[in-house]
Design a protein around this motif. Structure first.
Motif, PDB file in Angstrom:
ATOM      1  N   UNK A 128       0.800  -1.343  -0.090  1.00 38.71           N
ATOM      2  CA  UNK A 128      -0.021  -0.085   0.082  1.00 38.71           C
ATOM      3  C   UNK A 128       0.946   1.255   0.007  1.00 38.71           C
ATOM      4  N   UNK A 129       0.993   2.044  -1.064  1.00 36.42           N
ATOM      5  CA  UNK A 129       1.414   3.091  -1.129  1.00 36.42           C
ATOM      6  C   UNK A 129       0.801   4.190  -0.809  1.00 36.42           C
ATOM      7  N   UNK A 130       1.211   4.954   0.454  1.00 39.61           N
ATOM      8  CA  UNK A 130       0.506   6.180   0.866  1.00 39.61           C
ATOM      9  C   UNK A 130       1.136   7.382   0.646  1.00 39.61           C
ATOM     10  N   UNK A 131       0.960   8.047  -0.433  1.00 40.82           N
ATOM     11  CA  UNK A 131       1.505   9.567  -0.643  1.00 40.82           C
ATOM     12  C   UNK A 131       0.482  10.678  -0.596  1.00 40.82           C
ATOM     13  N   UNK A 132      -0.580  10.572   0.158  1.00 39.78           N
ATOM     14  CA  UNK A 132      -1.504  11.349   0.686  1.00 39.78           C
ATOM     15  C   UNK A 132      -2.130  12.410  -0.710  1.00 39.78           C
ATOM     16  N   UNK A 133      -2.174  11.635  -1.550  1.00 42.67           N
ATOM     17  CA  UNK A 133      -2.796  12.407  -2.819  1.00 42.67           C
ATOM     18  C   UNK A 133      -3.045  11.494  -3.764  1.00 42.67           C
ATOM     19  N   UNK A 220       4.776   7.486   1.515  1.00 47.56           N
ATOM     20  CA  UNK A 220       5.693   7.851   0.291  1.00 47.56           C
ATOM     21  C   UNK A 220       5.373   9.335   0.045  1.00 47.56           C
ATOM     22  N   UNK A 221       6.271   9.542  -0.757  1.00 47.17           N
ATOM     23  CA  UNK A 221       6.310  11.273  -1.341  1.00 47.17           C
ATOM     24  C   UNK A 221       5.700  10.960  -2.808  1.00 47.17           C
ATOM     25  N   UNK A 239       8.402  15.539   8.483  1.00 46.44           N
ATOM     26  CA  UNK A 239       7.982  16.654   9.298  1.00 46.44           C
ATOM     27  C   UNK A 239       6.318  16.412   9.371  1.00 46.44           C
ATOM     28  N   UNK A 240       5.732  16.445   8.585  1.00 49.88           N
ATOM     29  CA  UNK A 240       4.078  16.408   8.293  1.00 49.88           C
ATOM     30  C   UNK A 240       3.330  14.975   8.408  1.00 49.88           C
ATOM     31  N   UNK A 241       3.858  14.062   7.501  1.00 46.11           N
ATOM     32  CA  UNK A 241       3.184  12.700   7.384  1.00 46.11           C
ATOM     33  C   UNK A 241       3.578  11.620   8.562  1.00 46.11           C
ATOM     34  N   UNK A 247       5.823   5.349  11.955  1.00 46.73           N
ATOM     35  CA  UNK A 247       6.136   4.080  11.416  1.00 46.73           C
ATOM     36  C   UNK A 247       6.245   3.013  12.092  1.00 46.73           C
ATOM     37  N   UNK A 248       6.434   1.969  11.697  1.00 42.94           N
ATOM     38  CA  UNK A 248       6.506   0.533  12.684  1.00 42.94           C
ATOM     39  C   UNK A 248       5.381  -0.223  12.569  1.00 42.94           C
TER      40      UNK A 248
END
Length: 256
Positions: A128-133, A220-221, A239-241, A247-248
């Motif tokens: 699951x790739x989470x780049x918030x967009x 992710x970015x 800093x934000x995500x 993580x963990x």
């Protein structure tokens, strides 16, 4: 062999994973997808599963994964990868079946398929790739978009009163009895890459051992969607995500 060739061989510390095809990737410079593709390729080869694996990729930035990793692939409709993977694994229980999904796919249009496959304890692994967009379609808000984060559809920032809270879908999946392993990793540093690779390996081993559903979230970015340089995107992610998506391991029945 010439002496200069021997020297070059001795100094070589890294080679392209054998399962990665010689195909130029379409991902934007700085994108995390390429790194995760490399890890998946390495793990499959190290496990000796390159001829016994089935990857399922739906719509999104990873839609062309079949062009890059030399294994059997199935293309799924948007959000339907866990449902397709369910059928593939039940028909081929000796195969390693995994999905490769983005946050818009998994946590929005595919929420029902993801939750129900996990609740059934399907013996699949979910990357699951989470780049918030929504990266592929122009940078729109996703379920994982942070509060106040600006996107193409939230130019003034995500508002909780209008758009709801960022969805921690992995935490939700960890509550289901059918999941055996849910972890959140990243690939922004060498140390993080090593941990992410180990997580992918465990998820794949769980699938073959019949322990239930494993979920490996990679925070992710998306420097193109975020309108940042790759270096700045990594800094913004940390800093934000990371405070929103720490993580963990969230759940690991082997260690519990």
């Amino acid at each position: 062999m010439k002496p200069e060739d021997i020297k070059r061989s001795e100094n070589k510390v890294y080679s392209k994973p054998e399962l990665l095809n010689d195909t130029p990737m379409h991902y934007c410079p700085g994108c995390s997808h390429g790194v995760v593709h490399k890890l998946v390729s390495e793990v499959l080869k190290e496990m000796g599963m390159e001829h016994k694996s089935i990857g399922v990729a739906p719509v999104g930035c990873a839609v062309f994964a079949y062009s890059y990793i030399d294994i059997d692939w199935i293309e799924a409709a948007h959000g339907r990868a866990p449902a397709v993977a369910t059928g593939a694994k039940r028909l081929n229980p000796d195969r390693l079946v995994f999905t490769y999904q983005g946050d818009g796919d998994l946590a929005a249009i595919g929420t029902a398929e993801t939750i129900h496959a996990a609740n059934r304890a399907e013996n699949i692994a979910i990357i699951f790739i989470n780049n918030a967009i929504y990266g592929m379609t122009g940078g729109q808000m996703a379920p994982t978009t942070l509060e106040g984060q600006k996107t193409a559809t939230t130019p003034y920032g995500r508002r909780v009163d209008l758009n709801g809270y960022p969805l921690k879908i992995s935490n939700l999946l960890a509550q289901l009895d059918g999941t055996c392993y849910v972890t959140r990793q990243a690939v922004h540093t060498p140390a993080a890459v090593r941990k992410a690779k180990s997580a992918i390996r465990q998820a794949f081993e769980n699938s073959m051992a019949g322990r239930g559903t494993s979920v490996v979230e990679i925070v992710s970015t998306c420097n193109s969607g975020w309108k940042m340089s790759p270096a700045k995107a990594n800094e913004w992610m940390v800093e934000n995500m990371f405070p929103q998506y720490p993580l963990g391991d969230i759940k690991n029945i082997i260690k519990e």
